[in-house]
Design an enzyme around this catalytic site. Structure first.
Site, PDB file in Angstrom:
ATOM      1  N   VAL A 130       0.868  -1.170   0.000  1.00 20.36           N
ATOM      2  CA  VAL A 130       0.000   0.000   0.000  1.00 20.36           C
ATOM      3  C   VAL A 130       0.907   1.223   0.000  1.00 20.36           C
ATOM      4  CG1 VAL A 130      -1.762   1.289   1.258  1.00 20.36           C
ATOM      5  CG2 VAL A 130      -1.857  -1.201   1.187  1.00 20.36           C
ATOM      6  N   ASP A 131       0.765   2.040  -1.010  1.00 20.98           N
ATOM      7  CA  ASP A 131       1.633   3.204  -1.173  1.00 20.98           C
ATOM      8  C   ASP A 131       1.193   4.336  -0.258  1.00 20.98           C
ATOM      9  OD1 ASP A 131       3.725   4.644  -2.264  1.00 20.98           O
ATOM     10  OD2 ASP A 131       2.537   5.384  -3.940  1.00 20.98           O
TER      11      ASP A 131
END
Length: 183
Positions: A130-131
């Site tokens: 998850v950025d």
């Protein structure tokens, strides 16, 4: 989308006129499609700023990115005068604005790069993470992301660095979860 600016007087005049109307153009699309989370930004490279606004103040940190050579990799410097970042929940809106930009500026610019993105599963980057989970909260992030009192003429603005990386996905998948997390 990244364009280069042709070196001619007509290019300067037409680009300045386009830039002056850019917010009205984007506002029109926002008003027509309010549920789409549409947003667009126009940025200028350092060389373009010097051509377009020679008698205006220049943002203090607006400079051409200089190549950085490391022991293993190099962060290259690439050309670019006009930068457009276009986002929406509906890809058709991104295409629409990109088409309008191309139509209006095709005689005075040349294409350098165009990248189409998409939201991956659960907001993850294609490498599976998850950025942005380590990004500061919005209130704190503004202190880092926006120009402040150090350059009052441009307070509220920001800078963008555009880089593209090629990922060796087979090599990536061969790393353990622990090794991936370290990367």
């Amino acid at each position: 989308i990244v364009f280069g600016l042709k070196d001619e007087k007509a290019a300067i005049d037409k680009t300045i006129d386009f830039a002056a109307n850019f917010s009205a153009l984007t506002r029109s699309l926002v008003n027509r499609f309010p549920e789409s989370n549409f947003n667009a930004t126009l940025g200028f490279g350092s060389n373009a700023w010097d051509k377009l606004f020679p008698n205006q103040a220049k943002p203090k940190e607006l400079k051409t990115f200089k190549e950085i050579k490391g022991p293993k990799y190099t962060a290259v410097s690439t050309e670019g005068d006009l930068f457009f970042h276009i986002r929406a929940d509906r890809q058709a809106l991104c295409y629409e604005l990109g088409s309008i930009i191309q139509e209006q500026l095709q005689d005075v610019t040349y294409p350098i790069d165009e990248v189409h993105g998409f939201r991956y599963f659960d907001g993850r980057a294609i490498i599976g993470f998850v950025d942005g989970t380590e990004n500061p909260e919005p209130e704190i992030a503004a202190d880092y992301a926006l120009v402040g009192t150090e350059d009052p003429t441009f307070a509220g603005g920001s800078y963008a660095f555009i880089q593209k990386y090629l990922h060796d996905m087979d090599k990536w998948r061969g790393l353990s979860d622990e090794e991936q997390e370290k990367v």
